[in-house]
Motif scaffolding. Sequence first.
Motif: not given
Length: 163
Positions: A29-30, A32, A56-57, A103
Amino acid sequence: MLPETTLADAALLLADLQSAGETLATAESCTGGLIAAALTAVPGSSATVLAGFVTYSNEAKASMLGVPPATIAAVGAVSEAVAHAMAEGARARSGAAIAVSCTGIAGPGGGSAEKPVGLVYIGAASASLTLVERHVFPGDRTAIRAATVAAAFALIRRLKTGV
């Protein structure tokens, strides 16, 4: 974007995984996709890296990795429980022997007193063990993301030793 030391560490990690006949997937997530990017910068990485999920979402975490929406609603996307579910979901959905997840809040905005900028949860899962670490990395967005990649590699090594 990543320090040469991190890229060298990626090569060493891949060599360790390849010698053990183990495969790897990422769920990010963070970062990318930076964990997968560092690994796949190494020639021959396709023998080990099976898949990389950039989720990401919250919706992507749920649909691609099977993270329960109720978990996200209860504790938030940046949490130990979500990192745990991301790692296990990536492993199950990719068929990899090991999966790593992250995350967090890379900043510069989005932080709070409870969840500051730099807070990152990193997970690693195998068939028999799932580990999650909580970190608060200093620095700007680039530094936080680079530190997350390095810590993810270290956690994979810890998982392999069963500690």
